[in-house]
Design a protein around this motif. Structure first.
Motif, PDB file in Angstrom:
ATOM      1  N   LYS A   1       4.775   8.251  10.382  1.00 43.65           N
ATOM      2  CA  LYS A   1       6.122   7.848  10.813  1.00 43.65           C
ATOM      3  C   LYS A   1       6.179   7.767  12.341  1.00 43.65           C
ATOM      4  O   LYS A   1       6.613   6.763  12.909  1.00 43.65           O
ATOM      5  CB  LYS A   1       7.169   8.886  10.346  1.00 43.65           C
ATOM      6  N   THR A   2       5.772   8.842  13.007  1.00 40.14           N
ATOM      7  CA  THR A   2       5.873   8.916  14.459  1.00 40.14           C
ATOM      8  C   THR A   2       4.990   7.856  15.118  1.00 40.14           C
ATOM      9  O   THR A   2       5.412   7.186  16.065  1.00 40.14           O
ATOM     10  CB  THR A   2       5.487  10.339  14.928  1.00 40.14           C
TER      11      THR A   2
ATOM     12  N   ASP B   1      13.228  14.650  14.848  1.00 36.36           N
ATOM     13  CA  ASP B   1      12.415  15.734  14.302  1.00 36.36           C
ATOM     14  C   ASP B   1      12.387  16.915  15.262  1.00 36.36           C
ATOM     15  O   ASP B   1      11.960  16.760  16.416  1.00 36.36           O
ATOM     16  CB  ASP B   1      10.988  15.222  14.052  1.00 36.36           C
TER      17      ASP B   1
ATOM     18  N   ASP C   1      12.922   8.087  14.352  1.00 37.47           N
ATOM     19  CA  ASP C   1      11.764   8.785  13.780  1.00 37.47           C
ATOM     20  C   ASP C   1      12.263   9.976  12.975  1.00 37.47           C
ATOM     21  O   ASP C   1      12.713  10.985  13.544  1.00 37.47           O
ATOM     22  CB  ASP C   1      10.832   9.247  14.909  1.00 37.47           C
TER      23      ASP C   1
END
Ligand SMILES: Nc1ncnc2c1ncn2[C@@H]1O[C@H](COP(=O)(O)OP(=O)(O)OP(=O)(O)O)[C@@H](O)[C@H]1O
Ligand SMILES: Nc1ncnc2c1ncn2[C@@H]1O[C@H](COP(=O)(O)OP(=O)(O)OP(=O)(O)O)[C@@H](O)[C@H]1O
Ligand SMILES: [Mg+2]
Ligand SMILES: [Mg+2]
Lengths: 254, 254
Positions: free
Chosen positions: B16-17, B40, B123
């Motif tokens: 994802k990041t 996050d 994110d």
């Protein structure tokens, strides 16, 4: 008298679940009575050992809420016992957040069954929230799966801070057994340096050997089978067996 | 008028990041004004773009609690703007859990700045909790990074259930733009089958091309540099550029 290990690392996808399933299976091969505890609402461990999470009742969620005993929720799969999870466990996170003594919920529940086992392995979710803190509070030792890539030591530092908080407030006896180098890719520049840096930087042990990165793990195992079953002669299987043998023999843990 | 994309998948470590940082950088190369939002508490995106999370103030946490505006917290890094996070964001999760309208906290805050940007990329953390739900509620479209390994479709089903809940209760306009095949390892048996199964099983698009698994991502990029900088001719960089070009050109998103 069971030794209880929390397998913890808040970073996602570093092989916590794979480590719990495979080390558990290897300890069972060595004759131990093994209990796996799925502390993740995503229930990947529960699914991996061949269970259908949404069809199970009661589960760890019911145990943490005090409406079922561990013994009611524990099932057997693949030669091991498992205290399973499903998505309802997300409700436990919310429920426990605001209750006094919430960190001890799992420890209290496990107390009734831990003497039936030689080793208990707790599969923590990718967060440092109330479920992981329950896992650390209920454990004797922490095992830290470490993916040896660029930024992994930052996460280890954060996890060790949480371990220190748990030692201070809820579980003074908690010790860090060590790091397991997971999905170790010798072709990645600095993978060895990241690993060699750990003992000096954190004053913790690195268990040997590193578990090699191998597509054998990523392939669809028959549900319920670990790599020890579906690729028993692979380097990955051998590495996890060696790590399990170290823990099995480790009388310093008692 | 910014298009806002939530990059979401509750499974850990599925890029994802990496996808947010690299697609963002590729859109910036194409001349877009890009805002990255780190949802996050582990702040991996914030760290990856070269910032020191614990030294930042205010951050997204302050914004979600209503004690700072987005504009106060946004900083620039690597040719993009970023609304950064640090571990304090874990406090937002607790704080928001019990408040009415908590799902809309991010959407309300972003409303003030979104018109300054062409694309906003969120994110999300590896969970389906209140931070991810805030991300989905604040977004026009969802991008799902998918690691094509054995059990990944189970996680996609769970995520799409959450998307349906968000569409029903907090954001009727949310659409699923599609899946990005991340860290695609053509040597893994069934990797292609897992990917080919997605459109039929879920009625969603697969963006092309798959991003190949390559050690270039795992190597320590100079902090603040994406793969577009440190390995610009690699297959991984080319794949993310092609995906970004698709989104850049996609007038159907407006
Ligand atoms: N040694 C290895 N080589 C290659 N792939 C591996 C290895 N160990 C684990 N994997 C694969 O990596 C992926 C992530 O592993 P796993 O789910 O165990 O991580 P996790 O830390 O439990 O993730 P999460 O944070 O989401 O709980 C899985 O697809 C798994 O099959
Ligand atoms: N195409 C790729 N090939 C090889 N490695 C990759 C690739 N994409 C990402 N990675 C690596 O995989 C690891 C996980 O990626 P990343 O942190 O972006 O995942 P994530 O889904 O954001 O994780 P989390 O769930 O913890 O937030 C990182 O070390 C990253 O460098
Ligand atoms: Mg897991
Ligand atoms: Mg991430």
């Amino acid at each position: 008298m069971a030794r209880v290990f929390a397998v913890a690392n808040q970073k996602g996808g570093v092989a916590k679940t794979t480590t719990v399933q495979t080390v558990g299976a290897a300890l069972a091969e060595l004759g131990e009575q093994v209990l796996l505890v799925d502390l993740d609402p995503q229930a990947c461990l529960t699914f991996a050992v061949g269970l259908e999470p949404d069809s199970l009742s009661p589960t760890l969620h019911d145990v943490l809420l005090g409406r079922a005993k561990c013994a009611d929720a524990i099932v057997t799969a693949g030669g091991m016992s498992i205290l399973p999870a499903n998505i309802e466990l997300a409700g436990s996170e919310v429920h426990l957040l605001t209750r006094t003594g919430r960190e001890h919920s799992l420890a209290r529940a496990l107390a009734a069954v831990r003497d039936d086992f030689d080793t208990v392995l707790l599969d923590c979710p990718p967060s440092l929230g109330v479920l992981t803190v329950n896992g650390l509070t209920a454990s004797d030792h922490v095992l830290i799966p470490l993916q040896c890539e660029a930024l992994s030591h930052r996460g280890v530092a954060q996890l060790l801070d949480t371990v220190e908080d748990v030692r201070e407030f809820t579980n003074p006896a908690l010790s860090v057994r060590g790091v397991i180098a997971t999905m170790f890719d010798a072709r990645v520049k600095h993978a060895h340096e990241v690993l060699d840096d750990v003992p000096g930087r954190f004053n913790i042990t690195v268990l040997q050997p590193p578990v090699p990165k191998t597509v054998r793990f990523a392939e669809a195992p028959g549900r319920g089978r670990s790599i020890l079953d579906h690729a028993p002669t692979s380097a990955g299987a051998a590495a996890y067996r060696a790590i399990a043998a170290t823990l099995h023999a480790d009388v310093s843990l008692d």
